[in-house]
Write an enzyme that holds these catalytic residues in place. Structure first.
Site, mmCIF file in Angstrom:
data_model
loop_
_atom_site.group_PDB
_atom_site.id
_atom_site.type_symbol
_atom_site.label_atom_id
_atom_site.label_comp_id
_atom_site.label_asym_id
_atom_site.label_seq_id
_atom_site.Cartn_x
_atom_site.Cartn_y
_atom_site.Cartn_z
ATOM 1 N N LYS A 64 0.879 -1.176 0.000
ATOM 2 C CA LYS A 64 0.000 0.000 0.000
ATOM 3 C C LYS A 64 0.916 1.226 0.000
ATOM 4 C CE LYS A 64 -3.645 2.699 0.903
ATOM 5 N NZ LYS A 64 -4.417 2.526 2.146
ATOM 6 N N VAL A 65 0.780 2.050 -1.023
ATOM 7 C CA VAL A 65 1.646 3.222 -1.169
ATOM 8 C C VAL A 65 0.796 4.445 -1.493
ATOM 9 C CG1 VAL A 65 3.619 1.853 -1.966
ATOM 10 C CG2 VAL A 65 2.031 2.838 -3.655
ATOM 11 N N SER A 66 1.446 5.571 -1.487
ATOM 12 C CA SER A 66 0.799 6.793 -1.939
ATOM 13 C C SER A 66 0.757 6.812 -3.462
ATOM 14 C CB SER A 66 1.580 8.009 -1.438
ATOM 15 O OG SER A 66 1.118 9.183 -2.058
ATOM 16 N N THR A 121 0.657 11.783 -1.671
ATOM 17 C CA THR A 121 -0.411 12.472 -2.377
ATOM 18 C C THR A 121 -0.779 13.760 -1.658
ATOM 19 O OG1 THR A 121 -1.255 10.322 -3.085
ATOM 20 C CG2 THR A 121 -2.722 12.212 -3.342
ATOM 21 N N ALA A 122 -0.765 13.716 -0.327
ATOM 22 C CA ALA A 122 -1.076 14.919 0.446
ATOM 23 C C ALA A 122 -0.149 16.059 0.053
ATOM 24 C CB ALA A 122 -0.960 14.620 1.938
ATOM 25 N N HIS A 165 -5.463 11.271 7.393
ATOM 26 C CA HIS A 165 -6.064 10.192 8.170
ATOM 27 C C HIS A 165 -7.022 10.730 9.233
ATOM 28 C CE1 HIS A 165 -3.469 7.672 5.939
ATOM 29 N NE2 HIS A 165 -2.403 7.796 6.679
#
Length: 294
Positions: A64-66, A121-122, A165
């Site tokens: 699981k990655v950005s 992504t943020a 989050h």
């Protein structure tokens, strides 16, 4: 050059995802062997800034990655069309101590901002927002683990913080104020969902295995939806003392129809983000078939 060895079909696949409620909810059934015919998993928990680095080094079979890291890893990994996190109304927030700054992007000019990762992504959403909304630009950007950002803003160590989050639900407990919502800006300017976290798998596993993994992820999330209480012990075990009600809100926000299938809007959101970011020099450009699945 020798071809990388594929794991034996009898060996557990090495997977890494975060301990956040959305990931443990999605993967609970698969990780515990309840998805019929799915390969066994050898799970490692790591925050997304760690898994991004794992992907760049080619570690692990599934990660699981950005979405922001994809331009650096898609030669070796394929984007699975399910299991990840996209959505609406779930974007990162910029927080400040000063209530007077709320809703005033210009107040960030020349200020120091803490972010959870420059390969997130943020961060891309923040840089795109700032280029459009902060005349003269922000000042220094410092990277902190995401759980340290709100205390740093509260204590005056930085002027503002970019949070992700469950911080969306808890920032007021730190006496902080929302300056801006990156997701609102993204949705207003594109009409697309916000691409946050992706599930990727090694291309060397082969097309047939990749399709099996995608189906396993899709089945796992559907099983979690069918009986949410089954996943609750796994979710709360890894939720870092999070209030169960916050965990439920977290899952409700980040696990949605795009988790089961990216679909046209999901793929458009991912390509739109990375195309815009490439135009700003933030990421390498994507090839035309970079997001294609097996």
């Amino acid at each position: 050059m020798n071809e990388p060895l594929k794991p034996s079909r009898d060996e557990p696949l090495k997977i890494a995802y975060s301990p956040c409620p959305n990931d443990t909810f999605v993967f609970d059934a698969w990780a515990h062997g309840r998805v019929p015919g799915a390969p066994a998993l050898d799970v490692t928990f790591a925050d997304i800034d760690i898994t991004n680095g794992m992907a760049e080094r080619g570690e692990f079979d599934v990660l699981k990655v950005s979405y922001a890291v994809l331009p650096w890893v898609l030669d070796d990994y394929a984007l699975l069309p399910c299991g990840g996190a996209l959505g609406r109304g779930c974007g990162p927030l910029v927080l400040t101590r000063e209530s007077a700054d709320a809703g005033d992007p210009a107040s960030l000019r020349g200020k120091t901002v803490a972010v959870p990762s420059e390969r997130s992504t943020a961060y891309l959403l923040f840089r795109l927002w700032a280029a459009d909304q902060v005349p003269g630009g922000v000042g220094d950007v410092v990277v902190l683990p995401f759980h340290e950002i709100m205390p740093a803003v509260r204590d005056g160590k930085v002027d503002a913080g970019l949070v992700i989050h469950e911080a969306r639900f808890t920032y007021q407990d730190y006496g902080l104020h929302r300056l801006a919502d990156m997701g609102e800006h993204w949705e207003a300017t594109t009409g697309l969902p916000i691409p946050l976290g992706a599930i990727i798998a090694k291309r060397s596993l082969g097309a047939e295995r990749l399709r099996e993994l995608a189906e396993a992820a899709r089945t796992s999330v559907r099983m979690a939806w069918d009986d949410p209480e089954v996943s609750r012990p796994y979710v709360l075990e890894h939720a870092q003392e999070m209030d169960p009600a916050v965990a439920d809100r977290h899952i409700g926000l980040y696990v949605n129809e795009f988790t089961a299938d990216l679909g046209e809007d999901g793929y458009a959101a991912v390509r739109g983000l990375l195309t815009r970011a490439a135009a700003e020099g933030l990421v390498p450009p994507l090839g035309p078939d970079a997001l294609a699945f097996a």
